[in-house]
Design a protein around this motif. Structure first.
Motif, PDB file in Angstrom:
ATOM      1  N   UNK A 448       0.820  -1.207   0.000  1.00 37.46           N
ATOM      2  CA  UNK A 448       0.000   0.000   0.000  1.00 37.46           C
ATOM      3  C   UNK A 448       0.855   1.257   0.000  1.00 37.46           C
ATOM      4  N   UNK A 449       1.941   1.255   0.773  1.00 32.37           N
ATOM      5  CA  UNK A 449       2.842   2.412   0.780  1.00 32.37           C
ATOM      6  C   UNK A 449       3.626   2.515  -0.527  1.00 32.37           C
ATOM      7  N   UNK A 450       3.920   1.379  -1.145  1.00 31.85           N
ATOM      8  CA  UNK A 450       4.558   1.425  -2.470  1.00 31.85           C
ATOM      9  C   UNK A 450       3.610   2.050  -3.489  1.00 31.85           C
ATOM     10  N   UNK A 451       2.333   1.668  -3.450  1.00 36.30           N
ATOM     11  CA  UNK A 451       1.346   2.271  -4.362  1.00 36.30           C
ATOM     12  C   UNK A 451       1.283   3.782  -4.158  1.00 36.30           C
ATOM     13  N   UNK A 452       1.259   4.216  -2.894  1.00 41.28           N
ATOM     14  CA  UNK A 452       1.203   5.647  -2.609  1.00 41.28           C
ATOM     15  C   UNK A 452       2.439   6.361  -3.159  1.00 41.28           C
ATOM     16  N   UNK A 453       3.595   5.716  -3.047  1.00 37.88           N
ATOM     17  CA  UNK A 453       4.816   6.330  -3.569  1.00 37.88           C
ATOM     18  C   UNK A 453       4.740   6.498  -5.083  1.00 37.88           C
ATOM     19  N   UNK A 454       4.103   5.580  -5.771  1.00 41.37           N
ATOM     20  CA  UNK A 454       3.924   5.700  -7.219  1.00 41.37           C
ATOM     21  C   UNK A 454       2.972   6.846  -7.548  1.00 41.37           C
ATOM     22  N   UNK A 455       1.820   6.890  -6.904  1.00 41.76           N
ATOM     23  CA  UNK A 455       0.797   7.863  -7.309  1.00 41.76           C
ATOM     24  C   UNK A 455       1.148   9.291  -6.897  1.00 41.76           C
ATOM     25  N   UNK A 456       1.970   9.463  -5.859  1.00 46.21           N
ATOM     26  CA  UNK A 456       2.357  10.805  -5.430  1.00 46.21           C
ATOM     27  C   UNK A 456       3.770  11.168  -5.873  1.00 46.21           C
ATOM     28  N   UNK A 457       4.364  10.377  -6.743  1.00 46.66           N
ATOM     29  CA  UNK A 457       5.749  10.580  -7.165  1.00 46.66           C
ATOM     30  C   UNK A 457       5.936  11.969  -7.789  1.00 46.66           C
ATOM     31  N   UNK A 458       6.914  12.746  -7.315  1.00 50.01           N
ATOM     32  CA  UNK A 458       7.120  14.096  -7.869  1.00 50.01           C
ATOM     33  C   UNK A 458       7.521  14.038  -9.335  1.00 50.01           C
ATOM     34  N   UNK A 459       7.029  14.997 -10.100  1.00 51.57           N
ATOM     35  CA  UNK A 459       7.370  15.084 -11.511  1.00 51.57           C
ATOM     36  C   UNK A 459       8.714  15.761 -11.735  1.00 51.57           C
ATOM     37  N   UNK A 460       9.161  15.748 -12.966  1.00 50.32           N
ATOM     38  CA  UNK A 460      10.456  16.351 -13.294  1.00 50.32           C
ATOM     39  C   UNK A 460      10.480  17.848 -13.033  1.00 50.32           C
ATOM     40  N   UNK A 461       9.350  18.525 -13.229  1.00 52.33           N
ATOM     41  CA  UNK A 461       9.301  19.971 -12.999  1.00 52.33           C
ATOM     42  C   UNK A 461       9.574  20.289 -11.537  1.00 52.33           C
ATOM     43  N   UNK A 462       9.006  19.481 -10.624  1.00 53.93           N
ATOM     44  CA  UNK A 462       9.222  19.729  -9.188  1.00 53.93           C
ATOM     45  C   UNK A 462      10.666  19.516  -8.797  1.00 53.93           C
ATOM     46  N   UNK A 463      11.305  18.484  -9.381  1.00 55.81           N
ATOM     47  CA  UNK A 463      12.706  18.215  -9.078  1.00 55.81           C
ATOM     48  C   UNK A 463      13.586  19.306  -9.638  1.00 55.81           C
ATOM     49  N   UNK A 464      13.212  19.834 -10.804  1.00 53.17           N
ATOM     50  CA  UNK A 464      14.033  20.848 -11.464  1.00 53.17           C
ATOM     51  C   UNK A 464      14.095  22.157 -10.716  1.00 53.17           C
ATOM     52  N   UNK A 465      13.119  22.424  -9.833  1.00 54.13           N
ATOM     53  CA  UNK A 465      13.130  23.703  -9.092  1.00 54.13           C
ATOM     54  C   UNK A 465      14.279  23.781  -8.118  1.00 54.13           C
TER      55      UNK A 465
END
Length: 468
Positions: A448-465
């Motif tokens: 269940x926590x693995x699923x949550x990590x997939x669905x809330x995974x930050x996008x490239x734009x968020x990492x790029x900031x």
């Protein structure tokens, strides 16, 4: 149908017919109902010569079945989508699943005769190893892994739905409230001599159900609604550290702190050493992580103050614990209780036997040239010892790579939302917990926590900031 099923199945039907967008949220609740069964199936009546017994269909599998039907319909009508930011992690998961499923079919036959601790035996860790052979356990564990794949693909289709984040947050809160409420009731029932509800929550005959264990110090270790105190404490350690991370870094600090304290009290209520140890190790790692972030993120000066307070609280708790254990009239009782909980767990398979299973798992890796004996063949005390001995080095490396690829995106993102903070820290803590003492490779709570990590995974734009 069980008594529990007569309550859960109408709820599931109502969600399907009247509030289908809430199905992923209901799944989060179902992952905490690990020891419950909605329907018990007597396999001995279907296969008299098999020697099999009665096995239960869990709430998680019931929800997953509905998701599978809906996913199939969606694939036929509009097709499936996969968010860009999780494609690498999804590819690693798919590679792991292929290795594990193929291995479940092939490896028990290739390495037939290798001595293992049986998976189908309720107390397999406490029994001598027996020669491995292909069995129903291999098929069941492979099927469970494929079920996780169906659930993951379904929830990824829901990511762009309006209100999805809010519903998942409520689902996680409902799951936590359920675990805390059930645990509190069982503690009060034991203390005040009320009727227990263990038979309602723990009714799956396919598990070793250890509902209310009493230690040598006459203290009850609470497991409901999970099958063992170690599972319950692992879940509550995970939610506690996730909420405390939101309190340290997030926006809704007061709510997160209040819920984190309640979760911590629930963790203490279980008297489960696996969760306690996981929480301690994760907390230590997170405090140092906070220090690293505070030294880098100069624009977030409030982190420095929160870090100082957390250091102060942890130091105060440590000093108080040492003082109570050494300098008060309760020191002997505390020492006796901790020794009983941490060293001599009151459950089938003491610490020495559990260590032996992990040693045997490593021996199996060597005897099978690093390939393992197949998913569902060997029972160990630790998740990662079980992963190595069952899926071999290839499976373990692919699974670890999938986890690292997910967690790395959370680590690299400088400005996580509150749900992302909770999810990233929770998955990290849950991984520590299962590594310490959870043998089930397909435990719904962990997935269940693995699923949550997939669905809330930050996008490239968020990492790029991070560079701006």
């Amino acid at each position: 149908m069980t008594l529990f099923g007569s309550v859960f199945l109408p709820l599931l039907l109502a969600v399907l017919l009247l509030a289908r967008p809430w199905l992923p949220a209901l799944l989060l609740v179902a992952t905490t109902l690990q020891a419950a069964s909605v329907v018990n199936v007597d396999l001995a009546a279907w296969l008299p010569a098999s020697g099999l017994g009665v096995y239960g269909i869990t709430p998680y599998n019931a929800v997953a079945l509905c998701m599978g039907v809906l996913l199939l319909w969606r694939g036929v009508t509009v097709g499936w989508v996969l968010p860009v930011q999780v494609r690498r992690s999804a590819g690693l998961w798919l590679a792991y699943a292929l290795v594990a499923v193929v291995g479940a079919w092939v490896l028990p036959r290739v390495f037939e005769g290798t001595r293992v601790h049986e998976m189908l035996s309720l107390y397999g860790m406490s029994k001598p190893p027996v020669p491995v052979q292909a069995s129903l356990s291999n098929m069941v564990q492979a099927a469970n892994l494929l079920v996780h794949g169906v659930v993951l693909l379904y929830v990824l289709q829901c990511v762009q739905d309006v209100g999805f984040v809010r519903r998942m947050v409520w689902g996680a809160l409902a799951a936590l409230a359920l675990v805390l409420g059930v645990g509190l009731y069982e503690r009060l029932a034991w203390t005040l001599d009320w009727p227990t509800a263990v038979a309602f929550w723990l009714n799956n005959p396919g598990y070793a159900l250890l509902g209310g264990q009493v230690t040598a110090g006459d203290l009850m270790r609470v497991s409901s609604p999970f099958s063992e105190p170690s599972y319950t404490s692992s879940y509550l350690a995970t939610t506690t550290l996730g909420l405390m991370a939101v309190a340290a870094f997030g926006r809704r600090t007061r709510w997160a702190l209040a819920l984190g304290v309640l979760s911590a009290l629930g963790l203490f209520n279980t008297l489960g050493s696996t969760g306690w140890a996981a929480a301690g190790l994760a907390a230590l790692a997170i405090v140092f992580w906070m220090g690293a972030r505070a030294s880098v993120l100069d624009d977030n000066n409030h982190i420095r103050a929160r870090e100082a307070w957390i250091w102060l609280v942890l130091s105060a708790v440590l000093v108080a614990t040492l003082w109570a254990a050494q300098s008060t009239r309760y020191s002997q009782d505390i020492d006796k209780t901790l020794n009983e909980l941490l060293l001599n767990k009151a459950q089938p398979g003491n610490q020495e036997e559990r260590a032996v299973t992990n040693v045997r798992a490593m021996e199996i890796v060597g005897e099978t040239h690093g390939l393992g004996v197949g998913l569902g063949s060997n029972r160990a005390s630790s998740f990662f010892a079980g992963l190595l001995s069952n899926t071999g080095v290839p499976g373990a490396v692919l699974f670890a790579a999938m986890l690292v690829s997910l967690l790395w995106r959370y680590f690299r993102t400088p400005h996580l939302s509150d749900p992302q903070l909770f999810v990233g820290v929770s998955l990290f803590t849950a991984t520590i917990a299962v590594g310490l003492g959870i043998p089930d490779l397909n435990l719904p709570m962990y997935w269940g926590f693995i699923f949550l990590a997939f669905v809330f995974c930050p996008g490239d734009a968020a990492i790029g900031t991070q560079k701006t």
